[in-house]
Each structure stands twice: as C-alpha cells, then as structure tokens.
Design an enzyme around this catalytic site. Sequence first.
Site, PDB file in Angstrom:
ATOM      1  N   ASP A  66     -19.810  -6.080  -7.900  1.00 46.38           N
ATOM      2  CA  ASP A  66     -19.441  -4.820  -7.268  1.00 46.38           C
ATOM      3  C   ASP A  66     -17.978  -4.815  -6.848  1.00 46.38           C
ATOM      4  O   ASP A  66     -17.318  -5.858  -6.763  1.00 46.38           O
ATOM      5  CB  ASP A  66     -20.315  -4.567  -6.027  1.00 46.38           C
ATOM      6  CG  ASP A  66     -21.710  -4.089  -6.387  1.00 46.38           C
ATOM      7  OD1 ASP A  66     -21.904  -3.676  -7.534  1.00 46.38           O
ATOM      8  OD2 ASP A  66     -22.606  -4.144  -5.520  1.00 46.38           O
ATOM      9  N   LYS A  71     -18.462   0.316  -7.508  1.00 44.67           N
ATOM     10  CA  LYS A  71     -18.662   1.709  -7.145  1.00 44.67           C
ATOM     11  C   LYS A  71     -17.706   2.113  -6.033  1.00 44.67           C
ATOM     12  O   LYS A  71     -17.512   1.393  -5.069  1.00 44.67           O
ATOM     13  CB  LYS A  71     -20.111   1.941  -6.720  1.00 44.67           C
ATOM     14  CG  LYS A  71     -21.093   1.792  -7.885  1.00 44.67           C
ATOM     15  CD  LYS A  71     -22.500   2.111  -7.499  1.00 44.67           C
ATOM     16  CE  LYS A  71     -23.138   0.981  -6.722  1.00 44.67           C
ATOM     17  NZ  LYS A  71     -24.563   1.203  -6.452  1.00 44.67           N
ATOM     18  N   MET A 123     -21.574   2.526   5.985  1.00 46.11           N
ATOM     19  CA  MET A 123     -21.036   3.598   5.130  1.00 46.11           C
ATOM     20  C   MET A 123     -20.988   4.919   5.912  1.00 46.11           C
ATOM     21  O   MET A 123     -21.165   4.945   7.122  1.00 46.11           O
ATOM     22  CB  MET A 123     -21.864   3.741   3.850  1.00 46.11           C
ATOM     23  CG  MET A 123     -21.990   2.439   3.071  1.00 46.11           C
ATOM     24  SD  MET A 123     -23.311   2.465   1.832  1.00 46.11           S
ATOM     25  CE  MET A 123     -24.787   2.422   2.868  1.00 46.11           C
TER      26      MET A 123
END
Length: 508
Positions: free
Chosen positions: A37, A59, A177
Amino acid sequence: MANFGHVYLIGAGPGDPGLLTIRGKEILECADVVVYDRLVSPAILGMCNSKAKMVDVGKMPTHHKVKQSEINKLLVQFAQEYPQGIIARLKGGDPFVFGRGGEEALELVAAGVEFDVVPGITSAISVPAYAGIPVSHRGIATSFHIITGHEKAESNGELSLDFENLAKCQGTLIFLMGIANMDFIAKRLVECGKDPKTPLAFIEKGTTPYQRTVVATLETAGETIVRENVTAPAITIMGGVVELGKTLAWKKNLPLSGKRLVVTRAAKQASGITARLTALGAEVIETPMIETRAVEGSFNWADLANFDILAFTSTNGVESFFTQLLASGNDIRILAGKKIASVGKITEKKLLEYGIRCDYVPEDHTGEGLGKLLRDVVDKGELDASRILLLQGNLADDTLLKLLPQAVRWVVYETLPVAELPEWKREAVESADAIVFASTSAVENYVKLMPQSTDGATSYPVPHTSFCIGRMTESAARKHGFETVTSDETTMDSLVKKIAEYYAGERA
C-alpha cells in the site's frame, strides 16, 4: 487445496519501520511477491527479498490507484502464478482494523487459496502514543473506541455513525481517516450533546519523520483543519487524554526526529549506523550504491610465507580475505608471526572479530596515513618493504603503492556499482533530508543513478546535504555539488555524533 502459493496478509504498522513485527519481517525477507500500500514506509520495503516482484497498489485519499476489488483478484492471480510461492500482502497498520483485510481474506477463501494473517500495530493506539497521548488513563478515560471517519450509508450518503451514543461515550474517541468529514463529525457530536470544549488532536503522518500534532477542541475542529491545513493521512483523537500530550510528547524531543536519512552502505555494513540513527529518531533508508564480491583464485595461499606484514584498507577486504582463507581449508594459524596493519578503527574492529589484533593503525585514517606509517617503519629498518602485502579492492587507488613501491598488492574483492534503483526507493531518496556516504565509489555511483534537480540557474544533487566519512569521500561529494559535513574521525560513532550535532544546531 489446489497447488497455489500461500498468501500472508501482513500489517506493516503505522509507519515507523521499527514497529513491524518480527514475523512480518521474516516473511518479507523470503517473499516472491510483495503487494504493498501507499503508506508503507520505504524502510520496510527495503527489508523485502531483493528478488521479489514488487507491486504498488497504493490508494490515495481521494482516488484509488488500484481498486479494492482488483487487489482482491490480484492476490488470487499471484497465488496461481506462483505455486508453492510466498505472496505478501503488505498493508498499513493492521489488516483487520479498517484495513479491508477481511475482504481480501474472503476472496482468497472463495478461490481456495490458503492464507495467514500477520497482525500489525494499529495507528489508533501507536500514533497517539508517539504524540505522547495515552488512549486510556486512570481517572480520565477507562475505555477507548476506534471509529472509521469515512464509512457512509448506502441509502443517503451520510456517515453511518451512531452520533447519539458516541456523544454520550465517556471514553476516548479515535477516528481513523476521515479528515475531510471531521468538521461535520464534530458538529454532529456537539448537536447530540457532547461538550464543545472537548479537547481533540489531529495527528498527521503518525510515527514517521513528518509526524505533526495539531490541537483543537470539538467546537474549533473545522476552522483548525482549514487554518493549519491538516491533511491525510491523519487520525483524530478526542477526550481528556489529549491534554497529556503537552507533557508526555517524547518523539519530537529526539535529536533526529523528523529527519529521513539515506545510508548508502550495503545492508550488512549499514545495520550498525542504521540502529544508532533510528534510536535518535531518524527514519533510515538503506540504499546501497555498490556491491562487493570476493575475487577467488587470483593468488596462492602458499605465497603468504613471502610476507611479514599484511595491510588491510577496508572492512570488505577483511571479510573477503578471511572468507576465502577459510574456504581454502586454511585458518588463522597461517598468519602466525605476521604483523597486521589497518587503515583505521573501523577496519581494526572488523579484524578483531576474526581474533586478529592490529600492530599498526595510523592516526590519520586514510590510505596516505597508512602508507606514511609503514614507510616510516621501513625507513627505520624494522620492515622490508618487499615483504609488505596490501589487501585491497579492484577500485583502490595507487596511494599506498606510490608510498611503498616495493610492496605487493593482492586484489581480494571487487566493487560493482548498483545498476538501478526501484521507483519506490528513488522517490524515498529524493524526499530525504540528507545522505550518508562512506566511500568515494558510493558518491560516484549515486550521482550516476540519481538525476540532479535544478532551480533554473544551477543544478544540484538531491538531497543536497551529505554526511561523509573521511576526507576522500568528502572531496568526492564536494566535486559533485553536495554540501558536506564530515566526521571528526573515520568511525561510525564519530559520524553519528556529527549528524546529531548538525541537526542540534538547526534546532537551536
């Protein structure tokens, strides 16, 4: 089960490579494929098997480089392409803490692919800890709750959070997040009865050299995000424990906190300096610029009888010499009665690992210093120059032979430049604060591999600052436009001390 490779869902932790588990590191070192990632530290990628196929599926907050559904299929595909192979799926934090590792595992089960889960340290706990904020504390918070900040309900597109119960919660709230949604979240919590004065902290890029903590309250969350330009990746922590960060913040006090340093030595040589720099707070990217290998069969061991003194000019020379010596069926008894010379303290220390104490080590730890020392001994009649054996690499200059023209040189190893750098490592190097050089060959190959940056008027190497061992390395770095800082002695301890002093001066 079909003849598939084995998939490991590995948690890379929050960013600091030191927080990767031992189990995770063991798998990465032998993996055939690594699917990683965006937030995985380049220092962790550097631990992977050098022959592994590296696949970036990173991402971004606003768009996906590779969609999750495609990642799921990739894991199955690699398991099919590598029968009996090891496929490492390297994910930030923990695979099962809002990491969508469960979705990947379900896809593997459906395809009949065996897998293991290697848990990682979640950012929900580790990032606040690096900011000096304990998620629980007696008398302040007896529970903590980890919440996703961007999960939306399919029916109306609103955040699917139980704001009523979250507002009543007396424990610490940790949102992973969702910085873009945090203004809305804060306002909804206040609307549902949570104290608008509740302290909170936004922690960007947690546990990395670029960690930043921004403190606010529930009622000022939105304006603080805009004013301080808080960006992802970041977590938000709410509750009374945030106040403890004013007293307990420890990471930012380390002398090299916030610094990314590139070490150009080979991994087996870099471990010592890497550990020292990491302990001082730096993130270290090990980026060897040269490779060495022994030159076998180029000399006759029986000829050692013709020499009274053996002079070593590098640790590589020491390792190559003794590796070949033992492989030939001999051992250190063949050196009985001979004197040993070393170019400096680092090489002297390496010789001691083989049970050899040095007779000659110059105060000036250079080839010139060693040559002058041995020449003085020859001039005094204590040595015959023709019975001095120089054990060097193929790129060694003629400094010693010019000072000792009757000496004999054996090339015991050759130095080869690293041919290329993977893209992920190139990006990490370009964003570093400084680079550490331990040899002129490392400088020369770095310049060949890395393009220079330009401000329109002049070109300059990136990173611009270099830390060097020895005057020759310093001279090579300056020739190519580096700003140089050189250790007082040609030892790793001296170099680390110089690096710490340099950045201490920056902070002052």
